[in-house]
Enzyme design. Sequence first.
Site, PDB file in Angstrom:
ATOM      1  NE  ARG A 225      -4.303  -1.333   0.207  1.00 48.49           N
ATOM      2  CZ  ARG A 225      -4.444  -2.357  -0.626  1.00 48.49           C
ATOM      3  NH1 ARG A 225      -3.497  -2.630  -1.516  1.00 48.49           N
ATOM      4  NH2 ARG A 225      -5.538  -3.099  -0.612  1.00 48.49           N
ATOM      5  CD  GLU A 254      -3.077   3.354  -5.305  1.00 46.80           C
ATOM      6  OE1 GLU A 254      -4.107   2.721  -5.642  1.00 46.80           O
ATOM      7  OE2 GLU A 254      -2.119   2.817  -4.762  1.00 46.80           O
ATOM      8  CG  HIS A 272      -3.660  -0.650  -6.633  1.00 45.14           C
ATOM      9  ND1 HIS A 272      -4.022  -0.007  -5.483  1.00 45.14           N
ATOM     10  CD2 HIS A 272      -3.687  -1.982  -6.319  1.00 45.14           C
ATOM     11  CE1 HIS A 272      -4.275  -0.895  -4.522  1.00 45.14           C
ATOM     12  NE2 HIS A 272      -4.072  -2.108  -5.020  1.00 45.14           N
TER      13      HIS A 272
HETATM   14  P1  NAP Z   1      -1.199 -11.441   4.916  1.00 46.73           P
HETATM   15  O1  NAP Z   1      -1.178 -12.893   4.601  1.00 46.73           O
HETATM   16  O2  NAP Z   1      -2.010 -10.965   6.062  1.00 46.73           O
HETATM   17  O3  NAP Z   1       0.334 -10.999   5.091  1.00 46.73           O
HETATM   18  C1  NAP Z   1       0.718  -9.782   5.632  1.00 46.73           C
HETATM   19  C2  NAP Z   1       1.970 -10.000   6.448  1.00 46.73           C
HETATM   20  O4  NAP Z   1       2.389  -8.738   6.950  1.00 46.73           O
HETATM   21  C3  NAP Z   1       1.749 -10.921   7.626  1.00 46.73           C
HETATM   22  O5  NAP Z   1       2.426 -12.121   7.430  1.00 46.73           O
HETATM   23  C4  NAP Z   1       2.269 -10.153   8.844  1.00 46.73           C
HETATM   24  O6  NAP Z   1       3.276 -10.938   9.452  1.00 46.73           O
HETATM   25  C5  NAP Z   1       2.904  -8.905   8.246  1.00 46.73           C
HETATM   26  N1  NAP Z   1       2.539  -7.745   9.065  1.00 46.73           N
HETATM   27  C6  NAP Z   1       1.340  -7.409   9.566  1.00 46.73           C
HETATM   28  N2  NAP Z   1       1.418  -6.261  10.260  1.00 46.73           N
HETATM   29  C7  NAP Z   1       2.709  -5.893  10.212  1.00 46.73           C
HETATM   30  C8  NAP Z   1       3.436  -4.809  10.752  1.00 46.73           C
HETATM   31  N3  NAP Z   1       2.825  -3.880  11.523  1.00 46.73           N
HETATM   32  N4  NAP Z   1       4.749  -4.732  10.488  1.00 46.73           N
HETATM   33  C9  NAP Z   1       5.359  -5.651   9.735  1.00 46.73           C
HETATM   34  N5  NAP Z   1       4.746  -6.712   9.183  1.00 46.73           N
HETATM   35  C10 NAP Z   1       3.430  -6.824   9.444  1.00 46.73           C
HETATM   36  O7  NAP Z   1      -1.694 -10.594   3.677  1.00 46.73           O
HETATM   37  P2  NAP Z   1      -1.462 -10.902   2.116  1.00 46.73           P
HETATM   38  O8  NAP Z   1      -2.613 -11.645   1.594  1.00 46.73           O
HETATM   39  O9  NAP Z   1      -0.092 -11.437   1.914  1.00 46.73           O
HETATM   40  O10 NAP Z   1      -1.549  -9.401   1.549  1.00 46.73           O
HETATM   41  C11 NAP Z   1      -0.631  -8.429   1.984  1.00 46.73           C
HETATM   42  C12 NAP Z   1      -1.008  -7.064   1.494  1.00 46.73           C
HETATM   43  O11 NAP Z   1      -0.745  -6.943   0.113  1.00 46.73           O
HETATM   44  C13 NAP Z   1      -2.487  -6.690   1.630  1.00 46.73           C
HETATM   45  O12 NAP Z   1      -2.832  -6.268   2.927  1.00 46.73           O
HETATM   46  C14 NAP Z   1      -2.639  -5.606   0.594  1.00 46.73           C
HETATM   47  O13 NAP Z   1      -2.481  -4.324   1.196  1.00 46.73           O
HETATM   48  C15 NAP Z   1      -1.508  -5.862  -0.388  1.00 46.73           C
HETATM   49  N6  NAP Z   1      -2.032  -6.238  -1.712  1.00 46.73           N
HETATM   50  C16 NAP Z   1      -1.742  -5.452  -2.781  1.00 46.73           C
HETATM   51  C17 NAP Z   1      -2.215  -5.793  -4.035  1.00 46.73           C
HETATM   52  C18 NAP Z   1      -1.910  -4.941  -5.235  1.00 46.73           C
HETATM   53  O14 NAP Z   1      -2.696  -4.923  -6.176  1.00 46.73           O
HETATM   54  N7  NAP Z   1      -0.787  -4.261  -5.275  1.00 46.73           N
HETATM   55  C19 NAP Z   1      -3.009  -6.925  -4.189  1.00 46.73           C
HETATM   56  C20 NAP Z   1      -3.265  -7.708  -3.080  1.00 46.73           C
HETATM   57  C21 NAP Z   1      -2.776  -7.359  -1.836  1.00 46.73           C
HETATM   58  P3  NAP Z   1       3.464 -10.862  11.049  1.00 46.73           P
HETATM   59  O15 NAP Z   1       2.111 -11.203  11.630  1.00 46.73           O
HETATM   60  O16 NAP Z   1       4.520 -11.853  11.378  1.00 46.73           O
HETATM   61  O17 NAP Z   1       3.874  -9.470  11.338  1.00 46.73           O
END
Ligand code: NAP
Length: 311
Positions: A225, A254, A272
């Site tokens: 993000r 955005e 995005h």
């Molecule tokens: P996820 O499985 O929840 O993974 C997020 C990871 O971030 C978790 O493993 C968590 O690990 C870590 N995290 C959470 N809070 C944190 C913090 N304060 N500091 C550091 N690390 C932290 O989510 P995902 O499905 O992989 O998706 C991740 C993100 O990608 C989404 O939330 C979204 O914003 C973004 N995304 C972007 C697109 C795009 O089009 N560009 C598409 C899809 C998703 P720990 O619990 O060990 O901290």
Amino acid sequence: MRDLLQIGTFPTRAQNLIDSEFRCHTLAQLEQDDALRNSVRGIITRSNFAVPYEVIARLPNLGIIATCGVGYDLIALDAAAEREVIVTNTPEVLNSAVAELCIGMLLALLRALPAADSFVRSGEWLRGAFPLASNLAGKHVGIVGLGRIGKEIAHRLEPFGVTLAYFGRSDQQLQWRFESDLQALARTSDVLILTSPGGAATTGMIDAAVLAELGPNGYLINIARGSVVDESGLLEALSRRTIAGAALDVFDNEPDIDTRFFDLDNVVLTPHVGSATNETRMAMARLTLDNLHSFFANGTALTPVMAAPRT
Ligand code: NAP
């Protein structure tokens, strides 16, 4: 057919699917029909549209907010919890598409592919050779927020011959090195990839100090993000070349992003589009609809991000 409030737009094929299963209304339409507004129990939206407190407050019988996307940082979760409204997202089904985009952006950045394409088209090739670029092989890659998407990226990167490490709130005891200090991860990385959630806990996490540690040979990839990065610090680091370059799929404000990015020759910019493939967007729409059907059938959801306690 159930009535829903729809916030935001969907690709045509996904919208046709939604319209074949639910009757969708805009907030403006609901405001003209109090009985309909009061009867609406579901919101369908996309993760890059906001569902603010005021909208939730306008729907007295709301029970579910189903967002098509994995991020839910633009939904007023406190208001949803207060009202015992279930919030759902679409995890897993977009992992491959986002990971593929990330690898593509990384290679595009290191090998300067957009510039190389322009170089050929403009005829500049006739006047000399294209500048040398950087290998991915042999690089140290740090992943910030190693969740579902981060792990998919890590697995795809391994065959490139990189050394992987990650930062997060916990050591997940994986085959890759855990680094509990974000600045230390930046210092030891040639490439820093951001895959953490957005929201208050991560806002500005990649600040000037982290970028300084990444250094003049370091690259930043953000597919998480825009809010995760201090954008003015990043613009400064890119223009002064205190980092080597960045590939960015997400931005503050955005799509009306800071135009100073357009003047930089060390960035690759995408609008995005992490999950923006036909296959993935249809799978996301299907899961969003299945969450809604499940809620209307039995009051539960398939992939809740925050299941409100029911008394
Ligand atoms: P996820 O499985 O929840 O993974 C997020 C990871 O971030 C978790 O493993 C968590 O690990 C870590 N995290 C959470 N809070 C944190 C913090 N304060 N500091 C550091 N690390 C932290 O989510 P995902 O499905 O992989 O998706 C991740 C993100 O990608 C989404 O939330 C979204 O914003 C973004 N995304 C972007 C697109 C795009 O089009 N560009 C598409 C899809 C998703 P720990 O619990 O060990 O901290």
